[in-house]
Design a protein around this motif. Sequence first.
Motif, PDB file in Angstrom:
ATOM      1  N   THR A 113       0.810  -1.209   0.000  1.00 62.03           N
ATOM      2  CA  THR A 113       0.000   0.000   0.000  1.00 62.03           C
ATOM      3  C   THR A 113       0.849   1.267   0.000  1.00 62.03           C
ATOM      4  O   THR A 113       2.033   1.253   0.338  1.00 62.03           O
ATOM      5  CB  THR A 113      -0.942   0.053   1.219  1.00 62.03           C
ATOM      6  N   ASN A 135      -6.375  -2.494  -6.834  1.00 61.75           N
ATOM      7  CA  ASN A 135      -7.392  -1.460  -7.083  1.00 61.75           C
ATOM      8  C   ASN A 135      -8.283  -1.195  -5.876  1.00 61.75           C
ATOM      9  O   ASN A 135      -9.508  -1.116  -5.988  1.00 61.75           O
ATOM     10  CB  ASN A 135      -8.268  -1.830  -8.285  1.00 61.75           C
ATOM     11  N   LYS A 136      -7.650  -1.038  -4.702  1.00 59.72           N
ATOM     12  CA  LYS A 136      -8.407  -0.721  -3.493  1.00 59.72           C
ATOM     13  C   LYS A 136      -7.898   0.580  -2.899  1.00 59.72           C
ATOM     14  O   LYS A 136      -6.691   0.750  -2.694  1.00 59.72           O
ATOM     15  CB  LYS A 136      -8.276  -1.841  -2.460  1.00 59.72           C
ATOM     16  N   TYR A 138      -8.768   3.026   0.380  1.00 53.25           N
ATOM     17  CA  TYR A 138      -9.488   3.360   1.607  1.00 53.25           C
ATOM     18  C   TYR A 138      -9.199   4.826   1.938  1.00 53.25           C
ATOM     19  O   TYR A 138      -8.049   5.271   1.879  1.00 53.25           O
ATOM     20  CB  TYR A 138      -9.028   2.494   2.779  1.00 53.25           C
ATOM     21  N   LEU A 151     -14.569   3.491   0.559  1.00 49.06           N
ATOM     22  CA  LEU A 151     -13.821   2.496  -0.202  1.00 49.06           C
ATOM     23  C   LEU A 151     -13.988   2.805  -1.676  1.00 49.06           C
ATOM     24  O   LEU A 151     -15.112   2.942  -2.176  1.00 49.06           O
ATOM     25  CB  LEU A 151     -14.328   1.082   0.101  1.00 49.06           C
ATOM     26  N   GLY A 153     -11.641   2.733  -5.793  1.00 51.50           N
ATOM     27  CA  GLY A 153     -10.735   1.966  -6.626  1.00 51.50           C
ATOM     28  C   GLY A 153      -9.641   2.837  -7.198  1.00 51.50           C
ATOM     29  O   GLY A 153      -8.808   3.353  -6.471  1.00 51.50           O
ATOM     30  N   TRP A 161     -16.845   6.676  -4.693  1.00 55.01           N
ATOM     31  CA  TRP A 161     -16.515   5.906  -3.496  1.00 55.01           C
ATOM     32  C   TRP A 161     -17.782   5.425  -2.789  1.00 55.01           C
ATOM     33  O   TRP A 161     -18.830   6.072  -2.832  1.00 55.01           O
ATOM     34  CB  TRP A 161     -15.715   6.742  -2.502  1.00 55.01           C
ATOM     35  N   LEU A 206      -3.505  -2.861   4.572  1.00 58.09           N
ATOM     36  CA  LEU A 206      -4.812  -3.395   4.169  1.00 58.09           C
ATOM     37  C   LEU A 206      -5.578  -3.960   5.355  1.00 58.09           C
ATOM     38  O   LEU A 206      -6.811  -4.000   5.337  1.00 58.09           O
ATOM     39  CB  LEU A 206      -4.643  -4.476   3.106  1.00 58.09           C
ATOM     40  N   GLY A 209      -7.964  -1.559   6.695  1.00 61.45           N
ATOM     41  CA  GLY A 209      -9.116  -1.422   5.815  1.00 61.45           C
ATOM     42  C   GLY A 209     -10.153  -2.502   6.032  1.00 61.45           C
ATOM     43  O   GLY A 209     -11.363  -2.242   5.964  1.00 61.45           O
ATOM     44  N   GLU A 213     -14.034  -1.589   6.879  1.00 58.68           N
ATOM     45  CA  GLU A 213     -15.187  -1.915   6.034  1.00 58.68           C
ATOM     46  C   GLU A 213     -16.067  -3.011   6.630  1.00 58.68           C
ATOM     47  O   GLU A 213     -17.008  -3.486   5.986  1.00 58.68           O
ATOM     48  CB  GLU A 213     -14.743  -2.301   4.628  1.00 58.68           C
TER      49      GLU A 213
END
Length: 273
Positions: A113, A135-136, A138, A151, A153, A161, A206, A209, A213
Amino acid sequence: MPSPLPLLPPDLSLLSALAGAALKAGEVILRIRAEGLSVAQKSDESPVTAADLASEELLRAELARLLPGVPVIAEEAVAQGKGEALGAPAETFLLVDPLDGTREFIGASGEFTVNIGLVEAGVPSFGIVLAPAVNKLYAGATTAQGSGAFLGGRDADPATWASIRCRPMPRAGLVAVASRSHLDPQTSAFLADLDIAEKISCGSALKFGLVAEGRADLYPRFGTVCEWDVAAGHAVVRAAGGSVCRPDGSSLPYGRTQADYRVHGFIVRGAGS
């Protein structure tokens, strides 16, 4: 803990701008990755690549343009003993990890990241965690006007988002997330004492994240990390209604130059914790 409130447009504008900077850095990282890697060792024996250095150079320039005068504490500059990283940060400063999860990056995993965290009065208020290979994106912010976590891309436009939030912590059957590359014995022992229904292994920021989520309830880390590993994810989880604290439950401090920006463990929890 109260539910996150919607952000006002000015706050979304800054969050969007920070996301745009991270996306540019992500493009540089992916290009260098495609061209082939050259790996060196830093003084602490951790790996560093041309992608780390190029990403940080780009981010420093972008952040200086977006937030002029706000100090940027970035991993590679600190490792090299350069610039403003040598002095105590101001009341407001940025913590940047240009490529979090370098081992995953070297190993061709997508679990790395770009982390950008804005700290105000000792607390992360804005955070971007971008995983360019998967493709993430946050994004999260907490201000006097409200808070919100999102969230996305490959787009810095907040209209694309989705709003996210931490789920309430269950009494039993927790979903925990833990480091794929740095699972230490103390973290394993901590999890062994809990009613864990599922454990997810994941790299880089991640993990924050996944809690933000609502896909995980708990992320403990007892090994030593650095503030730039934590600040962006902390801001996202906070904006999503969760918490990040020291293992003893006290607040996680930031801007600790006297400790070389080291963080000796933390626990991320979902809502209601």
